[in-house]
Design an enzyme around this catalytic site. Structure first.
Site: not given
Length: 554
Positions: A110, A163, A181, A252-253, A275-276, A415
């Site tokens: 990851y 993103r 993930k 996610e993202d 999660d973000d 990150n």
């Protein structure tokens, strides 16, 4: 063999049974393949004698061979590609290697290496590991989901690639994120690989580099927007609930345009979280709880200044507010403790260009155009970088916040590593060793004036795998912010005094399986308390969670 439980069926068989692939097809099935570890009996019953060299290796011997070849790879990216090739061949062996070397392997499977893997995904693509769904599939999404060979899917991680980390729009190449993930769900919390499904909603990309790349694997169109986009997501959500047994869906993202509103739209309809927004918030709040043990302060007394006002930053602020309310502040006062600087300056009420998610944190103040000026004006005790803009925590900023505070709290969480607001070495050096530091990507220990500091990594892997495990194991109907608050406290409770003495505000990643069980327990406790599950509460929830964990040994 892997343990067999209600939520964790074994994915290995010691002999071929009806319905099990045989011959070369068995060796091509990563959920079942054991390669050279198939016994003499299995080689006969499964029709694979002759396909394999004659010596039967133990899994321990296979691990030694993998590690020998792993160390021959020169760069982290080459090691990432090699590890994924092992996963494509033998799922159990891959996870045995990762779990035995989790601290070393996590940055490879990851962050930060997954960032490069996404950027080059089209160029390293070999075998499919998830499902791609496009606007051309409208009306057929349920049929596509039914083609997935594993039928007991419990967790789906889905992205639209807009993103990816701090790297921006990666389009279909964002598939590296759901794959990564889910690898962490499995390695950290023991979700069975057969119960995981990575999905990319390929709705195009606005990246000219991707659209002009002759090897790009995605659809070569600009991003889908508006009602057509919403209709595609809606069909996907409805189809997942129809095809699979009430899976947890992790967004996610997604870009800021969609992340907040999709979470708002679906969080009370299905078992889902982002999660973000929530996972990041939880791990940072946990870090703040630990930091208070170093500084001697109280959370409700902190003034937090954020660099970046996107989904990560506001997600963190929302959980900080919840924690401050729990400690006795009103919601209004708690929000007044959180301030944001975005690309146009300090987020204040007089601005007319603010997105909806920023409005709760728009306070009365005169305009301030830059972060250093905001530090000098507001005198924060905590600065948090969540902007994906590297090197924005300059020496002047660290020195300024260090003049204000005896122990300034500096979190540079963007990150991958290339996007970090500052390095651990910079934070310690510029603060003369007084900063309490944490980052999103890992940094090596820093020695300054004879003292060694071990920087904490605010890795979401401390939180989301355990939350997912807890929700699945207890049969939770929803995932709530209260669960993430409970997870933050549970994680902070596992930080030892010996960790704090080194400046580390998170437990060692080597403890991650135990930590995930603790977080899963905190998650399940909320579900039982709030009536979000019909299952009976186990007498020992931690032991129950550990009993549910996938074991990659043959």
């Amino acid at each position: 063999m892997a343990k067999t439980t209600e939520n964790n069926p074994s994915n290995k068989r010691t002999s071929c049974k009806r319905g099990t692939p045989k011959g070369v097809n068995l060796l091509r099935e990563p959920f079942l393949n054991k390669d050279t570890a198939f016994t003499e009996q299995e080689r006969d019953s499964c029709g694979i004698r002759g396909f394999l060299p004659p010596y039967v290796l133990s899994q321990d011997e296979q691990v030694k061979r993998v590690m020998e070849n792993y160390h021959k790879r020169a760069t982290p990216f080459e090691k990432h590609i090699y590890l994924r090739s092992i996963q494509d061949s033998n799922e159990d062996l891959f996870y045995r290697v990762v779990m035995d070397n989790v601290t070393e392997m996590m940055p490879l499977i990851y962050t930060p290496v997954v960032g490069q893997a996404c950027q080059e995904f089209s160029h390293i693509f070999e075998k499919p590991r998830g499902l791609f769904i496009t606007p051309k599939d409208k009306g057929k999404i349920a049929d596509i989901l039914r083609t997935w060979p594993q039928k007991d899917v419990r967790i789906i991680v889905v992205t639209d690639g807009e993103r990816i980390l701090g790297l921006g729009d990666q389009g279909a190449d964002g598939m590296g994120i759901p794959i990564g993930k889910l690898s962490l769900y499995i390695a950290c919390a023991g979700i069975n690989p057969a119960q995981c499904l990575p999905v990319t909603l390929d709705v195009g990309t606005n990246s000219e580099a991707k659209l002009n790349d002759p090897l790009y694997i995605g659809i070569r169109e600009k991003r889908l927007r508006g009602q057509a986009y919403d209709d595609l997501v809606e069909e996907f959500i409805v189809a997942t609930q129809e095809v699979f047994p009430e899976p947890l869906i992790q967004f996610e993202d997604f870009g800021n345009t969609n992340a907040f509103r999709l979470l708002t739209k679906y969080r009370d309809r299905i078992c889902t979280f982002n999660d973000d927004i929530q996972g990041t918030g939880s791990v940072i709040v946990s870090g703040l709880y630990s930091a208070m043990r170093i500084t001697g302060g109280k959370l409700e007394k902190q003034k937090i200044l954020f660099q970046g006002a996107g989904e990560a930053g506001t997600g963190i602020a929302d959980l900080i507010v919840a924690a401050m309310i729990e400690e006795g502040l009103s919601e209004e006062k708690a929000r007044q403790q959180c301030w944001f600087v975005d690309s146009k300056g300090l987020v204040i009420k007089s601005r007319t260009d603010l997105a909806e998610h920023k409005l709760p944190y728009a306070h009365e103040h005169k305009p301030v155009t830059d972060f250093l000026s905001a530090v000098e004006a507001l005198k924060p005790t905590v600065i948090i970088g969540a902007s994906a803009q590297p090197k924005t925590f300059t020496q002047s900023i660290i020195e300024a916040v260090s003049k204000i505070n005896e122990r300034p709290i500096v979190f540079a969480i963007s990150n991958p590593t290339s996007k970090a607001e500052c390095t651990a070495e910079e934070a310690y050096k510029w603060s003369k060793g007084r900063a309490v530091f944490a980052s999103g990507s890992p940094f090596d220990p820093v020695t300054l004036n004879g003292k060694t500091f071990v920087p904490g990594q605010g890795n979401n892997a401390y939180i989301f795998p355990g939350v997912g495990m807890g929700a699945i194991a207890c049969g939770a109907k929803r995932v709530t912010d209260e669960m993430f608050s409970a997870a933050a406290k549970a994680l902070a409770g596992e930080v030892a005094e010996s960790d704090l003495e080194k400046g580390r505000i998170y437990p060692p990643l080597s403890m991650i399986r135990h930590l995930s069980a603790v977080v899963a327990t905190a998650t399940a406790e909320v579900a039982f308390k709030r009536g979000l599950t019909k299952k009976r509460k186990p007498a020992d929830i931690v032991a129950f969670m550990k009993s549910q964990m996938y074991d990659p040994k043959y």
